[in-house]
Design a protein around this motif. Structure first.
Motif, mmCIF file in Angstrom:
data_model
loop_
_atom_site.group_PDB
_atom_site.id
_atom_site.type_symbol
_atom_site.label_atom_id
_atom_site.label_comp_id
_atom_site.label_asym_id
_atom_site.label_seq_id
_atom_site.Cartn_x
_atom_site.Cartn_y
_atom_site.Cartn_z
ATOM 1 N N ARG C 117 0.797 -1.020 -0.195
ATOM 2 C CA ARG C 117 -0.027 -0.041 0.034
ATOM 3 C C ARG C 117 0.919 1.134 0.028
ATOM 4 N NH1 ARG C 117 -4.193 -1.513 4.798
ATOM 5 N NH2 ARG C 117 -2.523 -0.723 5.855
ATOM 6 N N SER C 118 1.892 1.131 -0.108
ATOM 7 C CA SER C 118 3.040 2.172 -0.181
ATOM 8 C C SER C 118 4.195 1.875 -1.052
ATOM 9 C CB SER C 118 3.533 2.558 1.306
ATOM 10 O OG SER C 118 4.365 3.626 1.341
ATOM 11 N N VAL C 119 4.483 2.654 -1.927
ATOM 12 C CA VAL C 119 5.599 2.561 -2.883
ATOM 13 C C VAL C 119 6.120 3.781 -3.300
ATOM 14 C CG1 VAL C 119 6.298 1.708 -5.101
ATOM 15 C CG2 VAL C 119 4.421 0.603 -4.024
ATOM 16 N N ASN C 120 7.436 3.694 -3.110
ATOM 17 C CA ASN C 120 8.384 4.811 -3.325
ATOM 18 C C ASN C 120 8.930 5.096 -4.802
ATOM 19 O OD1 ASN C 120 9.541 7.485 -2.675
ATOM 20 N ND2 ASN C 120 11.407 6.638 -2.734
ATOM 21 N N SER C 121 8.027 5.640 -5.935
ATOM 22 C CA SER C 121 8.294 5.586 -7.091
ATOM 23 C C SER C 121 9.316 6.615 -7.267
ATOM 24 C CB SER C 121 7.202 6.258 -8.186
ATOM 25 O OG SER C 121 6.084 5.197 -7.973
ATOM 26 N N VAL C 122 10.400 6.072 -7.951
ATOM 27 C CA VAL C 122 11.566 7.044 -8.041
ATOM 28 C C VAL C 122 11.747 7.432 -9.753
ATOM 29 C CG1 VAL C 122 14.115 7.265 -8.187
ATOM 30 C CG2 VAL C 122 12.913 6.179 -6.408
ATOM 31 N N VAL C 123 11.282 8.793 -9.856
ATOM 32 C CA VAL C 123 11.277 9.173 -11.401
ATOM 33 C C VAL C 123 12.243 10.390 -11.440
ATOM 34 C CG1 VAL C 123 9.806 10.091 -13.068
ATOM 35 C CG2 VAL C 123 8.960 8.689 -11.421
ATOM 36 N N GLY C 124 12.949 10.512 -12.438
ATOM 37 C CA GLY C 124 13.787 11.718 -12.923
ATOM 38 C C GLY C 124 13.308 12.214 -13.956
ATOM 39 N N GLU C 125 13.867 13.436 -14.526
ATOM 40 C CA GLU C 125 13.159 14.224 -15.596
ATOM 41 C C GLU C 125 14.259 15.678 -15.759
ATOM 42 O OE1 GLU C 125 12.332 17.924 -15.422
ATOM 43 O OE2 GLU C 125 13.037 17.537 -13.304
ATOM 44 N N THR C 126 14.357 15.582 -17.085
ATOM 45 C CA THR C 126 14.780 16.703 -17.733
ATOM 46 C C THR C 126 13.668 17.451 -18.707
ATOM 47 O OG1 THR C 126 15.984 15.967 -19.898
ATOM 48 C CG2 THR C 126 17.082 15.755 -17.596
ATOM 49 N N ASN C 127 13.925 18.703 -18.946
ATOM 50 C CA ASN C 127 13.078 19.466 -19.724
ATOM 51 C C ASN C 127 13.335 19.534 -21.324
ATOM 52 O OD1 ASN C 127 11.239 21.480 -20.799
ATOM 53 N ND2 ASN C 127 10.810 22.049 -18.727
#
Lengths: 365, 365, 365, 365
Positions: C117-127
């Motif tokens: 019931r709890s997940v730490n999604s790790v997402v990176g990004e650039t523009n």
């Protein structure tokens, strides 16, 4: 007497034998108290994680800075390397460099350290300049060795001793205080010990009772020159096997004790916590043939009981620093009164803050 | 009723008109509550620093992470740039990305933002998965716009609303709570408002009274499955002119409220504080012809009264979140009871925790 | 061709077989490239530390924020708990929440995660908003599952693929790049792999040769609208057994690669590094009967070779992202040219930046 | 001669008049060099932000810790309060406390400081224990006052002077180095000055030329006992009006210079950067009747040119520390050779690293 001697029982966890940081196996504490003439009211307190050469057998450690208006030394190396390689020494603000030199004298002189050329002296401080002639910098390097030489396990002197000689806290005479907690066997049975050098302000509450207000002695009251600033050093020891990362989490919880005793960590309060583990399997030899170090760490989800223990022990250590302090006259005739025990006990009685050990306690399955 | 309606007066500072974050001029709050069927018990709460386009008129802001076991979004940009460019939205853990998308919908659609290609959505969350079918991710992006559209100043709904719909705290039903404090004129007369989404555990004390132990409902008690984990989001607004650096110091003080209410910020509790200033001279236009920004900042040594205000308002906001919550049945038939008001008041009476406004209060010269 | 195919050899350490992050045992990479119509030029790249359910078998991890002007998600939990529990996904700025939702879809759906019931999604990004219609938010959650499904070890596609489809770097077309280094056996023989999503500016130098200035394409030149802002995501994998603390130290070294390639990490550049270990003995089971976790950690004084490896691999990964990119036309007819390989090689020749493998190399006893 | 005297021109920005930290208006530098007998090879270097009583007129400041294996003092208060209240003093590792005491002597003795009871001495250090009898702790408190008394603006002595007397860097004799950059008028025309105490290792490259490898003197080469550890102190001054938050961003960029010169900030290298502004409107009086401080801060999006300036000046300051150093024999007969200038120039010529001022330079509209 200490807080508990008067029936002031804080929290739901039991204490260790001495209710002191020295309940953590191997930890010892030493004081050098400097009281002389009209205005020398200061000293040095040292905490040793173990009895061996700590440079050669470092312990995992971490720092939490609650409010960085202070001159503590040695913090960045603890943060980077995750360990402590000297005893921790506490003193007054302007004597911190001298005490660091005293630690260097000691460390460089230890058998086995003949070739050591880099030592991270860890020194904490609070400002005792109201009672002490702090500008006189009366602490000498050998006061550190005196404190180290007399360090012992067992009961710890509290109140107006060592680095707490000239401090004041929450409107009254502060000083050194200590306390400990033992986890239930089902939570690992670990010991947490805390020692504080109290020198900060707020709106004192004791076990929830509004003592500061009842005694007309609190921050922002109408009368008088209440000083909220000061600082608090908090040293946390445990025999739980913990990584530097988890020790930092412990250190952060000690900061919550400010909220418990009615303080808000004022602008001028340098509030630092240093936590270390004395579990032998976590020790870090200075040199080793093995490039990889196998080390135990409690799983994250086992940490909560330790967090509670840190909060309780820090809160009680602060109470002990007040209960064990005595009136003091010092620099320029300044006088700081100790917490008036009788009136305080009356207030605690009024608010039923005493003998809370009759309430349900920790008893996890 | 709210805590104060029952005579539960926390601290020594007066509240603002609404005793809410909305006492800070210009701040508004909106909720979207999702209650449907057996198992949807969640929602969205938004806090807007001002009524203009916040992307075009950013406000100085800072973050403090008490315990980073959480999924809050947008923190690193606040830390780096020292500002906030969207409203803050709160929701449940697994809906945080959807709510971030809802904030993006709103921000990208605002007049004046037609060419905006980068927005730092700030979303906080706590886990309501005991009462709410959290895996169902029932929050939709337009729930965010609904919350934003209905945001208002004035009184703030508390308890089982918005992002607090399905949360639990300190053994009871938690939710949204808010409170405020006003500094004395001699300390600037500033307002501090706090809003919490309470969802964490500990050994509940209320104004110092050991309510959790008296009610046999606390962490590490013998009976039953007390859950210490959860999380707490704390939002702090002020009209004091503050830099991001000083706002971070305010945010850190809100953490002390855990100690005041008997919590130790458990391993599983994601405890985050976000503070911002709404003093208009601190606003940061997105574009400007002037490369240099003249900005007011309170001197460091003026901060202590604000620190006290943050601590008091956070503590009372937590109490309000408990007092205003109601029993709830939800996912899989789970039931969480609200704090039993009558019995709690009896306990508070027993410990003289009520009506402490008869004690001396802040009245600095 | 890749940088090394043209004789551009960076540093003194050898590469792994694929000169890619996938040289680290068990690591796989997947891309979903979105190219459609005139203005969709974006995508998703995923990095998986191992092939099992990563929520159930977490890996130690750490984050370093070089410049926090970005919207990366999941950082505070990595910092607090010291681990990673999802694959890392990279995408464009405004699609980060959608990609987080895609990660949640995947994680919640994995066998064994039915009660999570709890997940730490790790997402990176650039523009990528210059070439891509970023406001259109064209990435869908199932693009994440597509990227995950096609993830593989072995060679990694670089340049205009996945999250690098629409990025630009150092005045030219940027994109995905990767590289690796192998330590000498006497230093443990460990592998370090790095993958970058390059989208930042500066004054390009390649192996020390002032390519940006020679090509009249650099920050603060007279002509034209050079854009220094952008961002860079840097993912670092290693099979060395490391604690989160030491992984953070590795992550910090990747930041030095900016200095090596002539960048200064501009105000608008969100520069984040995430490092993890895939040494199996460091894995952290989500649940365990054992409260204490025995875990290997390289001694601090063994870290330097890994630091060098991180620096070299990051630098080369950036070069690969430039060498492997191709010209692209996109949103609003914007065109970004790839690094002109022939002219660049001439410059590199002029400055003797090629074939530096004839110089002395790492060969420690 | 300095690097630039030999045609070694680093970067695209022009230097100030002295190409030194003293190009920043008001900044002065003093050295006390201790050379005596066979083994005293150390000293003290001080940097003063302005010529007034800095305790009474503090300057905004920030710290960045690249690698915290060091004993720098005074960092946490800079971080918390955002200012500097003493000159910065540099020395050797084991003399840091003594130098802190020397700073205290000076600060407590300044007219106007008669009632000061708390001073945050800021001391940086690197370890010169190979050439210097560091365990002898030969620095005395009055060496600090000597350095302060002789501090001056204008040209700065470099190489084997002051705190750089006994250091070594990148395989050669290191020491003190300095450089500066001036921004174009369209970017504010600000000056950035940097001073380094170089004492660290790596794989030396100079303006991109692989000098370390060509000279067979680099980390992890086959032959000989190359020492990568050491440390680097970096002091950054500017007249740009900056908040502590933005000064921290500047400080962080100086770390990138390690990447530029071929270093990876080894485990044993204590790498600290301290940045301050001397813009008079940013000064912070110790006491003030005004609770609110109006202060200028460059907008975030104006920072990039300063970041570039910091990177360039730090890189060149390191080169200067090498070019200006001389061979030294010291403790236990240890000898450290200076960078061989003739051979180095040949290498730089071979790689066309000299006279790069013929390439396009910064010339923004």
């Amino acid at each position: 007497g200490r807080a508990r001697d008067f029936g002031l029982i804080t929290g739901i966890l039991p204490t260790g034998k001495w209710n002191a940081i020295t309940d953590v196996p191997g930890v010892s504490v030493g004081h050098k108290t400097l009281l002389s003439g009209d205005s020398v009211r200061t000293g040095v307190t040292v905490i040793l994680p173990h009895q061996d050469n700590i440079f050669q057998q470092k312990v995992p450690a971490a720092v939490y800075v609650g409010n960085g208006f202070g001159k503590s030394m040695g913090l960045s190396q603890i943060e980077e390397l995750g360990n402590l390689e000297t005893p921790i020494a506490l003193t007054n603000t302007l004597s911190a460099p001298t005490v660091a030199n005293g630690l260097l004298d000691y460390m460089l002189g230890l058998p086995g350290n003949e070739n050591v050329r880099s030592v991270n002296s860890v020194v904490g401080e609070t400002n005792d300049g109201y009672l002490n002639d702090i500008r006189g910098r009366h602490v000498a390097p050998n006061d550190v060795s005196d404190a180290l030489r007399t360090a012992s396990s067992g009961p710890v002197a509290e109140g107006n001793v060592g680095a707490g000689t000239g401090t004041r806290a929450l409107g009254f005479k502060g000083g050194i205080g200590t306390a400990s907690r033992i986890l239930p066997p089902s939570k690992g049975g670990y010991t947490v010990g805390v020692l504080v050098q109290s020198n900060f302000g707020g709106v004192l509450q004791i076990n929830g009772a509004p003592v500061g207000r009842e005694l007309h002695n609190f921050y922002m009251m109408e009368e008088g020159p209440y000083v909220a600033d000061g600082s608090c050093m908090i040293i946390i020891a445990t025999d739980a096997p913990l990584s530097a990362r988890n020790l930092k989490r412990l250190a952060r919880r000690s900061y919550l004790a400010f909220g418990a005793v009615g303080s808000f960590s004022s602008n001028g309060s340098g509030d630092y916590s240093i936590a270390f583990s004395v579990h032998p399997d976590t020790f870090i030899p200075h040199t080793s043939k093995e490039p990889v170090h196998m080390t135990p760490d409690l799983r994250n989800d086992e940490l909560s009981p330790l967090f509670l223990a840190v909060l309780e022990a820090t809160e009680e250590a602060i109470y002990n620093s007040l209960f064990m302090a005595a009136d003091m006259e010092g620099h320029r005739g300044h006088v700081v009164k100790a917490l008036p025990i009788d009136r305080t006990l009356e207030i605690l009685k009024k608010y039923r803050a005493l003998h809370q050990d009759t309430l349900p306690k920790a008893s996890p399955k």
